[in-house]
Motif scaffolding. Structure first.
Motif, PDB file in Angstrom:
ATOM      1  N   GLU A   1       0.834  -1.208   0.000  1.00 29.99           N
ATOM      2  CA  GLU A   1       0.000   0.000   0.000  1.00 29.99           C
ATOM      3  C   GLU A   1       0.869   1.259   0.000  1.00 29.99           C
ATOM      4  OE1 GLU A   1      -3.623   1.997   2.591  1.00 29.99           O
ATOM      5  OE2 GLU A   1      -2.164   0.736   3.636  1.00 29.99           O
ATOM      6  N   THR A   2       1.941   1.240   0.779  1.00 26.01           N
ATOM      7  CA  THR A   2       2.828   2.389   0.860  1.00 26.01           C
ATOM      8  C   THR A   2       3.552   2.608  -0.460  1.00 26.01           C
ATOM      9  OG1 THR A   2       3.072   1.975   3.233  1.00 26.01           O
ATOM     10  CG2 THR A   2       4.688   3.443   2.212  1.00 26.01           C
ATOM     11  N   ALA A   3       3.972   1.525  -1.110  1.00 25.65           N
ATOM     12  CA  ALA A   3       4.619   1.639  -2.421  1.00 25.65           C
ATOM     13  C   ALA A   3       3.663   2.269  -3.431  1.00 25.65           C
ATOM     14  CB  ALA A   3       5.093   0.272  -2.905  1.00 25.65           C
ATOM     15  N   ARG A   4       2.413   1.791  -3.470  1.00 22.80           N
ATOM     16  CA  ARG A   4       1.428   2.353  -4.406  1.00 22.80           C
ATOM     17  C   ARG A   4       1.206   3.837  -4.145  1.00 22.80           C
ATOM     18  NH1 ARG A   4      -1.129  -2.509  -3.234  1.00 22.80           N
ATOM     19  NH2 ARG A   4      -2.610  -1.453  -1.877  1.00 22.80           N
ATOM     20  N   PHE A   5       1.161   4.248  -2.873  1.00 23.75           N
ATOM     21  CA  PHE A   5       0.968   5.642  -2.490  1.00 23.75           C
ATOM     22  C   PHE A   5       2.058   6.526  -3.098  1.00 23.75           C
ATOM     23  CE2 PHE A   5       2.109   9.120   0.386  1.00 23.75           C
ATOM     24  CZ  PHE A   5       0.901   9.769   0.550  1.00 23.75           C
TER      25      PHE A   5
ATOM     26  N   GLU B   1       4.152   5.794  -5.539  1.00 26.55           N
ATOM     27  CA  GLU B   1       4.120   5.712  -7.003  1.00 26.55           C
ATOM     28  C   GLU B   1       3.034   6.629  -7.561  1.00 26.55           C
ATOM     29  OE1 GLU B   1       5.511   1.392  -8.506  1.00 26.55           O
ATOM     30  OE2 GLU B   1       3.695   1.378  -7.279  1.00 26.55           O
ATOM     31  N   LYS B   2       1.845   6.550  -6.990  1.00 26.49           N
ATOM     32  CA  LYS B   2       0.688   7.297  -7.496  1.00 26.49           C
ATOM     33  C   LYS B   2       0.853   8.807  -7.330  1.00 26.49           C
ATOM     34  CE  LYS B   2      -4.314   7.670  -6.743  1.00 26.49           C
ATOM     35  NZ  LYS B   2      -5.449   7.072  -6.016  1.00 26.49           N
ATOM     36  N   HIS B   3       1.254   9.234  -6.155  1.00 24.80           N
ATOM     37  CA  HIS B   3       1.248  10.664  -5.858  1.00 24.80           C
ATOM     38  C   HIS B   3       2.575  11.372  -6.129  1.00 24.80           C
ATOM     39  CE1 HIS B   3      -2.775  10.463  -4.281  1.00 24.80           C
ATOM     40  NE2 HIS B   3      -2.422   9.490  -3.473  1.00 24.80           N
ATOM     41  N   PHE B   4       3.698  10.648  -6.110  1.00 27.81           N
ATOM     42  CA  PHE B   4       4.997  11.296  -6.224  1.00 27.81           C
ATOM     43  C   PHE B   4       5.873  10.748  -7.352  1.00 27.81           C
ATOM     44  CE2 PHE B   4       3.525  12.019  -1.912  1.00 27.81           C
ATOM     45  CZ  PHE B   4       3.630  13.402  -1.836  1.00 27.81           C
ATOM     46  N   GLY B   5       5.344   9.808  -8.144  1.00 29.18           N
ATOM     47  CA  GLY B   5       6.034   9.358  -9.343  1.00 29.18           C
ATOM     48  C   GLY B   5       7.195   8.395  -9.146  1.00 29.18           C
ATOM     49  N   PHE B   6       7.328   7.796  -7.974  1.00 24.40           N
ATOM     50  CA  PHE B   6       8.375   6.803  -7.760  1.00 24.40           C
ATOM     51  C   PHE B   6       8.021   5.510  -8.496  1.00 24.40           C
ATOM     52  CE2 PHE B   6       9.168   9.647  -4.269  1.00 24.40           C
ATOM     53  CZ  PHE B   6      10.540   9.568  -4.066  1.00 24.40           C
ATOM     54  N   LYS B   7       9.026   4.699  -8.788  1.00 24.59           N
ATOM     55  CA  LYS B   7       8.837   3.379  -9.399  1.00 24.59           C
ATOM     56  C   LYS B   7       9.379   2.337  -8.439  1.00 24.59           C
ATOM     57  CE  LYS B   7       7.197   4.944 -13.235  1.00 24.59           C
ATOM     58  NZ  LYS B   7       5.786   5.011 -13.384  1.00 24.59           N
TER      59      LYS B   7
ATOM     60  N   GLU C   1      12.454  -0.958  -3.035  1.00 26.41           N
ATOM     61  CA  GLU C   1      13.080   0.345  -3.229  1.00 26.41           C
ATOM     62  C   GLU C   1      12.239   1.160  -4.195  1.00 26.41           C
ATOM     63  OE1 GLU C   1      17.389   2.457  -3.722  1.00 26.41           O
ATOM     64  OE2 GLU C   1      17.256   0.290  -3.543  1.00 26.41           O
ATOM     65  N   LEU C   2      11.865   2.342  -3.765  1.00 27.79           N
ATOM     66  CA  LEU C   2      11.120   3.271  -4.597  1.00 27.79           C
ATOM     67  C   LEU C   2      12.140   4.193  -5.247  1.00 27.79           C
ATOM     68  CD1 LEU C   2       8.205   4.068  -2.151  1.00 27.79           C
ATOM     69  CD2 LEU C   2       8.211   2.469  -4.072  1.00 27.79           C
ATOM     70  N   VAL C   3      12.276   4.062  -6.553  1.00 27.31           N
ATOM     71  CA  VAL C   3      13.301   4.779  -7.287  1.00 27.31           C
ATOM     72  C   VAL C   3      12.748   6.118  -7.758  1.00 27.31           C
ATOM     73  CG1 VAL C   3      14.863   4.692  -9.271  1.00 27.31           C
ATOM     74  CG2 VAL C   3      14.328   2.588  -8.003  1.00 27.31           C
ATOM     75  N   ALA C   4      13.442   7.186  -7.375  1.00 28.16           N
ATOM     76  CA  ALA C   4      13.062   8.536  -7.792  1.00 28.16           C
ATOM     77  C   ALA C   4      13.312   8.677  -9.283  1.00 28.16           C
ATOM     78  CB  ALA C   4      13.862   9.579  -7.008  1.00 28.16           C
ATOM     79  N   GLN C   5      12.333   9.189  -9.997  1.00 23.93           N
ATOM     80  CA  GLN C   5      12.451   9.314 -11.442  1.00 23.93           C
ATOM     81  C   GLN C   5      13.092  10.621 -11.880  1.00 23.93           C
ATOM     82  OE1 GLN C   5      11.365   6.464 -13.505  1.00 23.93           O
ATOM     83  NE2 GLN C   5      11.832   5.904 -11.387  1.00 23.93           N
ATOM     84  N   ASP C   6      13.367  11.505 -10.913  1.00 21.98           N
ATOM     85  CA  ASP C   6      13.923  12.816 -11.238  1.00 21.98           C
ATOM     86  C   ASP C   6      15.317  13.029 -10.669  1.00 21.98           C
ATOM     87  OD1 ASP C   6      13.393  12.964  -8.573  1.00 21.98           O
ATOM     88  OD2 ASP C   6      12.022  14.656  -8.702  1.00 21.98           O
TER      89      ASP C   6
ATOM     90  N   ALA D   1      16.436  11.472  -4.004  1.00 24.78           N
ATOM     91  CA  ALA D   1      16.735  10.328  -3.149  1.00 24.78           C
ATOM     92  C   ALA D   1      15.673   9.235  -3.312  1.00 24.78           C
ATOM     93  CB  ALA D   1      16.799  10.769  -1.686  1.00 24.78           C
ATOM     94  N   ASN D   2      16.113   7.990  -3.214  1.00 27.88           N
ATOM     95  CA  ASN D   2      15.200   6.852  -3.251  1.00 27.88           C
ATOM     96  C   ASN D   2      14.662   6.581  -1.856  1.00 27.88           C
ATOM     97  OD1 ASN D   2      15.828   6.617  -5.935  1.00 27.88           O
ATOM     98  ND2 ASN D   2      17.084   4.783  -5.696  1.00 27.88           N
ATOM     99  N   ILE D   3      13.498   5.960  -1.795  1.00 25.47           N
ATOM    100  CA  ILE D   3      12.895   5.552  -0.532  1.00 25.47           C
ATOM    101  C   ILE D   3      12.911   4.033  -0.485  1.00 25.47           C
ATOM    102  CG2 ILE D   3      10.793   5.514   0.866  1.00 25.47           C
ATOM    103  CD1 ILE D   3       9.990   8.150  -0.499  1.00 25.47           C
ATOM    104  N   MET D   4      13.432   3.486   0.600  1.00 27.27           N
ATOM    105  CA  MET D   4      13.440   2.043   0.778  1.00 27.27           C
ATOM    106  C   MET D   4      12.356   1.686   1.791  1.00 27.27           C
ATOM    107  SD  MET D   4      17.592   1.443   0.616  1.00 27.27           S
ATOM    108  CE  MET D   4      17.560   0.498   2.052  1.00 27.27           C
ATOM    109  N   LEU D   5      11.442   0.803   1.383  1.00 29.44           N
ATOM    110  CA  LEU D   5      10.371   0.376   2.270  1.00 29.44           C
ATOM    111  C   LEU D   5      10.757  -0.954   2.911  1.00 29.44           C
ATOM    112  CD1 LEU D   5       7.274   1.135   0.020  1.00 29.44           C
ATOM    113  CD2 LEU D   5       8.258   2.553   1.822  1.00 29.44           C
ATOM    114  N   HIS D   6      10.650  -1.001   4.220  1.00 34.87           N
ATOM    115  CA  HIS D   6      10.982  -2.199   4.988  1.00 34.87           C
ATOM    116  C   HIS D   6       9.772  -2.537   5.848  1.00 34.87           C
ATOM    117  CE1 HIS D   6      12.898  -4.737   7.996  1.00 34.87           C
ATOM    118  NE2 HIS D   6      13.979  -4.793   7.229  1.00 34.87           N
ATOM    119  N   GLN D   7       9.423  -3.801   5.935  1.00 36.26           N
ATOM    120  CA  GLN D   7       8.285  -4.207   6.767  1.00 36.26           C
ATOM    121  C   GLN D   7       8.545  -3.813   8.214  1.00 36.26           C
ATOM    122  OE1 GLN D   7       5.298  -5.725   5.761  1.00 36.26           O
ATOM    123  NE2 GLN D   7       4.752  -5.140   7.828  1.00 36.26           N
ATOM    124  N   ALA D   8       7.599  -3.119   8.826  1.00 31.98           N
ATOM    125  CA  ALA D   8       7.725  -2.701  10.222  1.00 31.98           C
ATOM    126  C   ALA D   8       7.606  -3.911  11.137  1.00 31.98           C
ATOM    127  CB  ALA D   8       6.642  -1.679  10.563  1.00 31.98           C
TER     128      ALA D   8
END
Length: 119
Positions: A15-19, A21-27, A38-43, A46-53
């Motif tokens: 869900e966080t990855a989709r958020f 991707e949808k609103h800020f253009g990460f892949k 890993e959410l890769v910044a397209q511009d 910095a990339n965002i790495m999602l880790h299970q809490a």
């Protein structure tokens, strides 16, 4: 030395990855067997790495806020509202605007035109 990656501990990684991707253009990208998405910044940002809490980790308990540079805060917030992301009030600061919201994990996020202000 540049800061290139931030880690978000997410209760729901998908869900966080989709958020973001949808609103800020990460892949989203992940390798087989890797626990990180890993959410890769397209511009080039910095990339965002999602880790299970962890089970005991509470959402939104952070002293970090992710700030995204946008030139037109009002227009960006309007587009996001059309897609289901509602920001709070738009604040006027010293030559720039910003607005705040939360991601699905209740982490603080902000959009700001500070990077585009005229000196």
């Amino acid at each position: 030395m540049p800061l290139n990656r931030l880690v978000i501990y997410a209760g729901n990684v998908e869900e966080t990855a989709r958020f973001y991707e949808k609103h800020f253009g990460f892949k989203a990208a992940s390798l087989p067997g890797d626990r990180i998405v890993e959410l890769v910044a397209q511009d080039g940002g910095a990339n965002i790495m999602l880790h299970q809490a962890a089970k005991g980790q509470r959402s939104g308990q952070s002293t970090v806020k992710l700030v995204f540079d946008v030139e037109d805060v009002e227009a960006f917030c309007r587009r996001c509202a059309e897609n289901g992301l509602k920001f709070g009030a738009i604040h006027n600061a010293d030559g720039y605007q910003f607005a705040n919201a939360k991601d699905p994990c209740q982490n603080s996020i902000s959009v700001s035109s500070r990077a585009f202000r005229k000196e």
